[in-house]
Scaffold this active site. Structure first.
Site, mmCIF file in Angstrom:
data_model
loop_
_atom_site.group_PDB
_atom_site.id
_atom_site.type_symbol
_atom_site.label_atom_id
_atom_site.label_comp_id
_atom_site.label_asym_id
_atom_site.label_seq_id
_atom_site.Cartn_x
_atom_site.Cartn_y
_atom_site.Cartn_z
ATOM 1 N N HIS A 102 -0.291 4.429 0.322
ATOM 2 C CA HIS A 102 -0.924 5.570 0.981
ATOM 3 C C HIS A 102 -1.358 5.139 2.380
ATOM 4 C CE1 HIS A 102 -4.166 3.213 -0.857
ATOM 5 N NE2 HIS A 102 -4.940 3.658 0.115
ATOM 6 N N LYS A 116 0.846 -1.192 0.000
ATOM 7 C CA LYS A 116 0.000 0.000 0.000
ATOM 8 C C LYS A 116 0.881 1.241 0.000
ATOM 9 C CE LYS A 116 -3.857 1.961 2.669
ATOM 10 N NZ LYS A 116 -4.640 1.813 3.918
#
Length: 221
Positions: free
Chosen positions: A105, A103
């Site tokens: 963010h 991921k």
């Protein structure tokens, strides 16, 4: 056959986790039976599965508090169910799992849940070991965690098959990484269960024929 093994295989079959037919394993091998933790679909089934894993954990590791790792995707609910079951035994352990894609963010990263600290031990919870492919993938995923180490892995079923060479997949993994792999049952327990239940001659024959090709030598229990 020990009663808990019979109960576990019966549970796997009734939940649709253990099926017989023609399948392809993660290793690419064509197999006559399939173990799929993804077929556990209810809270009651997941609770029962966690209890079987927790029994195996406490028998092998006692009340030691290790960090559970459930590899995506099927290992995730297994790790959660084992953590809950162990807490009922008075052993409150943390767990974490990985994302298939990192991921970029929010909190970011590839791991979700607890972050193992330096000196902490990790236990992998998987569904089955065939050629050891899934556990090797887990070790690659865990390799950035330099301060902690894997001390054991637990699986539902040991298929008692050759790994990359003539050794069993478990023997290869244990030799390569230096930690034990424990199973609740193995393929020979399944064969014994089928023979005791009766009416399963074809499935027993197909499994035994498969083991003639892929079975690790001297591994029948």
């Amino acid at each position: 056959m020990q009663e808990y093994k019979r109960e576990f295989i019966k549970f796997l079959e009734s939940a649709g986790v253990l099926r017989f037919g023609d399948f392809t394993a993660k290793s690419g091998r064509k197999i006559p039976y399939f173990i799929n933790a993804g077929d556990i679909k209810t809270g009651a089934q997941m609770k029962k599965l966690g209890e079987f894993y927790a029994k195996a954990y406490t028998e092998r590791l006692g009340n030691r508090k290790n960090v559970l790792f459930g590899p995506a995707y099927k290992g995730i609910p297994i790790a959660v169910s084992v953590a809950v079951a162990l807490e009922e035994h008075g052993i409150d352990v943390p767990y974490f799992f990985n994302r298939k894609e990192a991921k970029d963010h929010g909190e970011g990263g590839v791991f979700v849940g607890y972050t193992p600290k330096d000196g902490e031990n990790i236990v992998i919870t998987e569904d089955v070991i065939t050629a050891g492919t899934a556990i090797r993938e887990s070790m690659d995923i865990l390799s950035p965690l330099k301060g902690s180490k894997v001390v054991a892995a637990f699986v539902m079923v040991d298929r008692k098959e050759k790994g990359r060479g003539e050794l069993s997949a478990i023997d290869e993994v244990e030799k390569q990484y230096g930690f034990p792999v424990y199973s609740i049952v193995d393929v020979y327990d399944i064969i014994e269960y089928l023979e005791l239940e009766g009416g399963n001659e074809q499935n027993v024959r197909r499994i035994r024929d498969y083991l003639e090709v892929y079975g690790a030598s001297g591994k029948e229990s």
